[in-house]
Write a protein that holds these residues in place. Structure first.
Motif, PDB file in Angstrom:
ATOM      1  N   VAL A 116       0.854  -1.186   0.000  1.00 59.21           N
ATOM      2  CA  VAL A 116       0.000   0.000   0.000  1.00 59.21           C
ATOM      3  C   VAL A 116       0.890   1.235   0.000  1.00 59.21           C
ATOM      4  O   VAL A 116       1.813   1.343   0.802  1.00 59.21           O
ATOM      5  CB  VAL A 116      -0.908   0.038   1.244  1.00 59.21           C
ATOM      6  CG1 VAL A 116      -1.785   1.288   1.226  1.00 59.21           C
ATOM      7  CG2 VAL A 116      -1.765  -1.210   1.330  1.00 59.21           C
ATOM      8  N   LEU A 117       0.629   2.166  -0.922  1.00 61.54           N
ATOM      9  CA  LEU A 117       1.350   3.445  -0.963  1.00 61.54           C
ATOM     10  C   LEU A 117       0.475   4.531  -0.360  1.00 61.54           C
ATOM     11  O   LEU A 117      -0.696   4.673  -0.736  1.00 61.54           O
ATOM     12  CB  LEU A 117       1.717   3.807  -2.406  1.00 61.54           C
ATOM     13  CG  LEU A 117       2.333   5.204  -2.622  1.00 61.54           C
ATOM     14  CD1 LEU A 117       3.655   5.350  -1.873  1.00 61.54           C
ATOM     15  CD2 LEU A 117       2.531   5.472  -4.122  1.00 61.54           C
ATOM     16  N   LEU A 118       1.037   5.318   0.576  1.00 56.65           N
ATOM     17  CA  LEU A 118       0.312   6.383   1.251  1.00 56.65           C
ATOM     18  C   LEU A 118       0.784   7.745   0.756  1.00 56.65           C
ATOM     19  O   LEU A 118       1.977   8.035   0.760  1.00 56.65           O
ATOM     20  CB  LEU A 118       0.535   6.283   2.765  1.00 56.65           C
ATOM     21  CG  LEU A 118       0.195   4.929   3.416  1.00 56.65           C
ATOM     22  CD1 LEU A 118       0.544   4.948   4.902  1.00 56.65           C
ATOM     23  CD2 LEU A 118      -1.276   4.584   3.210  1.00 56.65           C
ATOM     24  N   LEU A 119      -0.165   8.590   0.341  1.00 52.43           N
ATOM     25  CA  LEU A 119       0.130   9.930  -0.170  1.00 52.43           C
ATOM     26  C   LEU A 119      -0.595  10.966   0.682  1.00 52.43           C
ATOM     27  O   LEU A 119      -1.828  11.028   0.680  1.00 52.43           O
ATOM     28  CB  LEU A 119      -0.320  10.074  -1.629  1.00 52.43           C
ATOM     29  CG  LEU A 119       0.266   9.093  -2.655  1.00 52.43           C
ATOM     30  CD1 LEU A 119      -0.334   9.369  -4.030  1.00 52.43           C
ATOM     31  CD2 LEU A 119       1.780   9.199  -2.701  1.00 52.43           C
ATOM     32  N   HIS A 120       0.146  11.779   1.419  1.00 50.31           N
ATOM     33  CA  HIS A 120      -0.451  12.808   2.262  1.00 50.31           C
ATOM     34  C   HIS A 120      -0.864  14.016   1.429  1.00 50.31           C
ATOM     35  O   HIS A 120      -0.618  14.084   0.216  1.00 50.31           O
ATOM     36  CB  HIS A 120       0.538  13.239   3.356  1.00 50.31           C
ATOM     37  CG  HIS A 120       1.761  13.910   2.822  1.00 50.31           C
ATOM     38  ND1 HIS A 120       1.766  15.232   2.404  1.00 50.31           N
ATOM     39  CD2 HIS A 120       3.024  13.451   2.607  1.00 50.31           C
ATOM     40  CE1 HIS A 120       2.975  15.548   1.974  1.00 50.31           C
ATOM     41  NE2 HIS A 120       3.766  14.489   2.076  1.00 50.31           N
ATOM     42  N   GLY A 121      -1.470  15.003   2.090  1.00 46.21           N
ATOM     43  CA  GLY A 121      -1.954  16.187   1.397  1.00 46.21           C
ATOM     44  C   GLY A 121      -1.083  17.414   1.579  1.00 46.21           C
ATOM     45  O   GLY A 121       0.047  17.343   2.073  1.00 46.21           O
TER      46      GLY A 121
END
Length: 279
Positions: free
Chosen positions: A79-84
């Motif tokens: 799973v790749l997590l991309l913040h804002g």
């Protein structure tokens, strides 16, 4: 006094840009765009450092950027997590343990100009290109993005059509760049002339108009499954952003919340994400 300064300083910039555009059109448009792309916060704060340092992985080079990645290894799908905007990987601290508990292999990245990554400026097309380098390096199956990270995940899949990506989760994601630009125009009091020059600058660098950068438009061609979660009272990104994306995205699910705000940090949201990934 601080509130007064917060109103006056943007107008000062706007007056400067409106005047300068009559003398140096292209240079002024560039400066105005770079200001728009400069986050005021998002770097690692002292209280975040120990958590992030414990998970630091490779620094991945893309173009002129040094992208800090983090990993929490497991044997399951990645799973790749991309913040804002004006955030960093620390925002995922409560979701990571739940994903690990379910056996997911987790990778996260700090966007350019955020966290421990390089650069002083940031925008969604740049984020999408940097994310693509991370996707090619770590081969994730799922992407979870919050706010501008969700918008970027959808644009990235539209642009690159990654065959390994099967599901995308977008939390409180905005949908229209043109809305951001209108807000920027109002905040600084920018003239129509300068906004025209700004759009020409954007076209010359990204080969699209402001109105073309639209996640509902990008979502129409997506073949992956999607989960959109958005709060009715979101004051940062209006709920119609996800409603419009859902209407365009054939393979999407839409969950509407009330009273959870833009951050969507609550346990119920985290469980909905887990359920979607496991479905």
């Amino acid at each position: 006094m601080q509130k007064l300064l917060q109103k006056i300083v943007p107008l000062f910039y706007g007056a400067y840009f409106n005047s300068a555009t009559y003398i140096f059109r292209q240079r002024t448009a560039k400066k105005a765009f770079l200001l728009f792309c400069t986050p005021r916060k998002g770097r690692v704060r002292p209280e975040q450092r120990s958590y992030l340092d414990s998970a630091k992985d490779a620094v991945v080079q893309y173009d002129r950027f040094s992208i800090q990645t983090y990993s929490w290894p497991k044997q399951g799908p990645t799973v790749l997590l991309l913040h804002g905007w004006e955030s960093n990987t620390f925002r995922w601290r409560n979701l990571v343990p739940l994903l690990l508990e379910k056996g997911f292999n987790i990778v996260a990245m700090d966007a350019p100009a955020h966290g421990n990554s390089s650069s002083t400026t940031f925008n969604a097309p740049m984020y999408a290109d940097c994310a693509q380098k991370i996707i090619e390096t770590y081969d994730p199956k799922y992407i979870i993005g919050h706010s501008l990270g969700g918008m970027t995940a959808i644009y990235n899949q539209f642009k690159y059509q990654n065959k390994g990506i099967q599901k995308i989760v977008a939390l409180g994601a905005p949908s229209e760049l043109s809305d951001f630009m209108r807000q920027y125009q109002q905040l600084l009091g920018l003239s129509k002339r300068l906004m025209g020059d700004l759009e020409q600058y954007f076209i010359s660098h990204f080969q699209m108009r402001f109105s073309d950068f639209s996640t509902p438009k990008f979502a129409k061609s997506l073949q992956v499954k999607g989960l959109l979660i958005h709060d009715e009272l979101d004051k940062i990104a209006p709920i119609w952003s996800s409603e419009n994306v859902h209407a365009s995205w054939t393979g999407s699910q839409f969950i509407k919340t009330k009273g959870l705000g833009h951050s969507l940090h609550q346990d119920t949201v985290r469980q909905q994400i887990i359920d979607f990934l496991n479905s």
